[in-house]
Design a protein around this motif. Sequence first.
Motif, PDB file in Angstrom:
ATOM      1  N   ALA A 150     -16.505  13.145 -23.235  1.00  0.00           N
ATOM      2  CA  ALA A 150     -15.660  12.418 -22.277  1.00  0.00           C
ATOM      3  C   ALA A 150     -16.197  12.511 -20.850  1.00  0.00           C
ATOM      4  O   ALA A 150     -15.955  11.615 -20.035  1.00  0.00           O
ATOM      5  CB  ALA A 150     -14.232  12.946 -22.337  1.00  0.00           C
ATOM      6  N   LYS A 151     -16.908  13.574 -20.539  1.00  0.00           N
ATOM      7  CA  LYS A 151     -17.452  13.746 -19.188  1.00  0.00           C
ATOM      8  C   LYS A 151     -18.342  12.584 -18.787  1.00  0.00           C
ATOM      9  O   LYS A 151     -18.410  12.207 -17.610  1.00  0.00           O
ATOM     10  CB  LYS A 151     -18.238  15.060 -19.114  1.00  0.00           C
ATOM     11  CG  LYS A 151     -18.817  15.371 -17.746  1.00  0.00           C
ATOM     12  CD  LYS A 151     -19.555  16.696 -17.749  1.00  0.00           C
ATOM     13  CE  LYS A 151     -20.131  17.006 -16.383  1.00  0.00           C
ATOM     14  NZ  LYS A 151     -20.859  18.307 -16.366  1.00  0.00           N
ATOM     15  N   SER A 152     -19.026  11.997 -19.771  1.00  0.00           N
ATOM     16  CA  SER A 152     -19.975  10.923 -19.479  1.00  0.00           C
ATOM     17  C   SER A 152     -19.346   9.535 -19.511  1.00  0.00           C
ATOM     18  O   SER A 152     -20.028   8.546 -19.220  1.00  0.00           O
ATOM     19  CB  SER A 152     -21.137  10.971 -20.486  1.00  0.00           C
ATOM     20  OG  SER A 152     -20.667  10.712 -21.811  1.00  0.00           O
TER      21      SER A 152
ATOM     22  N   PRO B  25      -7.827  18.638 -19.201  1.00  0.00           N
ATOM     23  CA  PRO B  25      -7.849  19.703 -18.189  1.00  0.00           C
ATOM     24  C   PRO B  25      -9.004  19.598 -17.197  1.00  0.00           C
ATOM     25  O   PRO B  25      -8.856  19.994 -16.032  1.00  0.00           O
ATOM     26  CB  PRO B  25      -7.959  20.979 -19.024  1.00  0.00           C
ATOM     27  CG  PRO B  25      -7.413  20.613 -20.357  1.00  0.00           C
ATOM     28  CD  PRO B  25      -7.808  19.181 -20.571  1.00  0.00           C
ATOM     29  N   LEU B  26     -10.154  19.092 -17.640  1.00  0.00           N
ATOM     30  CA  LEU B  26     -11.331  19.006 -16.774  1.00  0.00           C
ATOM     31  C   LEU B  26     -11.549  17.609 -16.199  1.00  0.00           C
ATOM     32  O   LEU B  26     -12.210  17.467 -15.166  1.00  0.00           O
ATOM     33  CB  LEU B  26     -12.584  19.435 -17.555  1.00  0.00           C
ATOM     34  CG  LEU B  26     -12.535  20.840 -18.163  1.00  0.00           C
ATOM     35  CD1 LEU B  26     -13.841  21.162 -18.869  1.00  0.00           C
ATOM     36  CD2 LEU B  26     -12.242  21.883 -17.095  1.00  0.00           C
ATOM     37  N   HIS B  27     -11.010  16.608 -16.838  1.00  0.00           N
ATOM     38  CA  HIS B  27     -11.157  15.213 -16.395  1.00  0.00           C
ATOM     39  C   HIS B  27      -9.775  14.565 -16.407  1.00  0.00           C
ATOM     40  O   HIS B  27      -9.449  13.766 -17.293  1.00  0.00           O
ATOM     41  CB  HIS B  27     -12.131  14.467 -17.311  1.00  0.00           C
ATOM     42  CG  HIS B  27     -13.396  15.214 -17.577  1.00  0.00           C
ATOM     43  ND1 HIS B  27     -14.343  15.455 -16.598  1.00  0.00           N
ATOM     44  CD2 HIS B  27     -13.861  15.823 -18.702  1.00  0.00           C
ATOM     45  CE1 HIS B  27     -15.344  16.156 -17.103  1.00  0.00           C
ATOM     46  NE2 HIS B  27     -15.072  16.393 -18.374  1.00  0.00           N
TER      47      HIS B  27
ATOM     48  N   SER C 139     -12.018  21.826 -24.174  1.00  0.00           N
ATOM     49  CA  SER C 139     -13.272  21.509 -24.861  1.00  0.00           C
ATOM     50  C   SER C 139     -13.390  20.031 -25.200  1.00  0.00           C
ATOM     51  O   SER C 139     -14.414  19.597 -25.727  1.00  0.00           O
ATOM     52  CB  SER C 139     -13.392  22.348 -26.142  1.00  0.00           C
ATOM     53  OG  SER C 139     -12.321  22.066 -27.029  1.00  0.00           O
ATOM     54  N   GLY C 140     -12.340  19.246 -24.920  1.00  0.00           N
ATOM     55  CA  GLY C 140     -12.399  17.810 -25.140  1.00  0.00           C
ATOM     56  C   GLY C 140     -11.850  17.347 -26.469  1.00  0.00           C
ATOM     57  O   GLY C 140     -12.155  16.241 -26.919  1.00  0.00           O
ATOM     58  N   HIS C 141     -11.018  18.167 -27.106  1.00  0.00           N
ATOM     59  CA  HIS C 141     -10.379  17.776 -28.359  1.00  0.00           C
ATOM     60  C   HIS C 141      -8.911  17.421 -28.084  1.00  0.00           C
ATOM     61  O   HIS C 141      -8.273  18.000 -27.213  1.00  0.00           O
ATOM     62  CB  HIS C 141     -10.439  18.905 -29.381  1.00  0.00           C
ATOM     63  CG  HIS C 141     -11.836  19.256 -29.811  1.00  0.00           C
ATOM     64  ND1 HIS C 141     -12.622  20.139 -29.102  1.00  0.00           N
ATOM     65  CD2 HIS C 141     -12.579  18.843 -30.860  1.00  0.00           C
ATOM     66  CE1 HIS C 141     -13.794  20.264 -29.701  1.00  0.00           C
ATOM     67  NE2 HIS C 141     -13.801  19.481 -30.768  1.00  0.00           N
TER      68      HIS C 141
ATOM     69  N   HIS D  84     -15.622   2.357 -20.041  1.00  0.00           N
ATOM     70  CA  HIS D  84     -15.859   2.840 -21.400  1.00  0.00           C
ATOM     71  C   HIS D  84     -14.741   2.396 -22.354  1.00  0.00           C
ATOM     72  O   HIS D  84     -13.575   2.318 -21.961  1.00  0.00           O
ATOM     73  CB  HIS D  84     -15.946   4.361 -21.399  1.00  0.00           C
ATOM     74  CG  HIS D  84     -16.283   4.952 -22.738  1.00  0.00           C
ATOM     75  ND1 HIS D  84     -17.561   5.018 -23.215  1.00  0.00           N
ATOM     76  CD2 HIS D  84     -15.494   5.504 -23.700  1.00  0.00           C
ATOM     77  CE1 HIS D  84     -17.566   5.587 -24.411  1.00  0.00           C
ATOM     78  NE2 HIS D  84     -16.324   5.890 -24.724  1.00  0.00           N
ATOM     79  N   GLU D  85     -15.118   2.100 -23.583  1.00  0.00           N
ATOM     80  CA  GLU D  85     -14.151   1.845 -24.648  1.00  0.00           C
ATOM     81  C   GLU D  85     -14.501   2.725 -25.837  1.00  0.00           C
ATOM     82  O   GLU D  85     -15.674   2.831 -26.209  1.00  0.00           O
ATOM     83  CB  GLU D  85     -14.165   0.373 -25.059  1.00  0.00           C
ATOM     84  CG  GLU D  85     -13.655  -0.573 -23.989  1.00  0.00           C
ATOM     85  CD  GLU D  85     -13.591  -2.005 -24.475  1.00  0.00           C
ATOM     86  OE1 GLU D  85     -13.875  -2.243 -25.671  1.00  0.00           O
ATOM     87  OE2 GLU D  85     -13.259  -2.888 -23.665  1.00  0.00           O
ATOM     88  N   ILE D  86     -13.498   3.358 -26.424  1.00  0.00           N
ATOM     89  CA  ILE D  86     -13.730   4.220 -27.582  1.00  0.00           C
ATOM     90  C   ILE D  86     -13.690   3.360 -28.835  1.00  0.00           C
ATOM     91  O   ILE D  86     -12.712   2.635 -29.065  1.00  0.00           O
ATOM     92  CB  ILE D  86     -12.667   5.331 -27.665  1.00  0.00           C
ATOM     93  CG1 ILE D  86     -12.559   6.080 -26.332  1.00  0.00           C
ATOM     94  CG2 ILE D  86     -13.012   6.306 -28.789  1.00  0.00           C
ATOM     95  CD1 ILE D  86     -11.430   7.097 -26.293  1.00  0.00           C
TER      96      ILE D  86
END
Length: 331
Positions: free
Chosen positions: A227-229, A155-157, A207-209, A234-236
């Motif tokens: 996730a914002k950063s 929702p935010l990114h 909230s990023g979940h 990036h790789e998880i």
Amino acid sequence: MLFRSMGFHPTHDKPLIFAGDKIGNLGIFDASQKGEVDDDGDQTEAPVITAFKLHSRTITSLLFPANHTELYSGSYDSSIRKLDLQKQVAVEVYAPPSMDDDEAISAIDMNSNDPNLIYFSRLDGAFGRHDMRTQKDTEIWYVSEKKVGGFSLHPLHPHLVATASLDRTLKIWDLRKSTGKGEDRQPGLLGEHTSRLSVSHAAWSSSGHVATSSYDDTIKIHSFTKAKSWGAAHEISEEDMKPTAVIRHNNQTGRWVTILKAQWQQRPDDGIAKFVIGNMNRFVDIYTSDGEQLAQLGGDGISAVPAAAEFHPTRNWVAGGTASGKLCLWM
């Protein structure tokens, strides 16, 4: 109506519930109109219901854009339509040239930063983005060799996408980068997690979940709160892709019950990140982002599974729809 999808209008004034059924009908329920009650305490009139024939097959997904005066719907008839709630007129905003059954749409979502773009997943393993200002500007990425049952944008990114597939995976993608050419072109794959059986849906919270439901009888919650950063490169890691909470949950819906999907409350007034999901024992369950169960909603009059469950975006109102055509509302 045999409910297959559910949506709450974002208004705070009254509960307006939208429900899509198996044959393409949309029902709008004004639950503030409760009718009269007789001497025995029974309601003698049903809530006010408005119905539209929007699609020729199952409506799989309903979505309100930021202006709240329109409703988008995706369907197994391979199209996406926009209903003007004031004019009560619907128009087609996307359909593939071939209209094959394999191109049936399983879910839709929108980028809140760009209301001209609509995103969708399909049963042929594709994920797509369509610019509604033109009928030709559509991008299709094949992100799975099997059905993509559901997806969502952060929702935010909104450049971050979570997809759930019959190939048993949750995958996190970054739309800012891509790999491959032609039909092999894909967004940047950041990481994936494999379950024992197919994953039905993946839903991002603000909230990023990410919450997933799977036929291995689990709800998994994955925490990507940083996730914002994340940069485009990036790789998880495999460790960070592991769920932070696993909830045992019967998801064996079979043929006649709508697939159980975790649906987050988008902007909770109380600040608690939580989601709803139907329960095969004829309840609706509510869980937090750490897997704690907050409530199990039921009632004496519920005779079938309220599988199509949805939170109001901000208020603690929950709706559940059953395959027998009953709408349940908790306030």
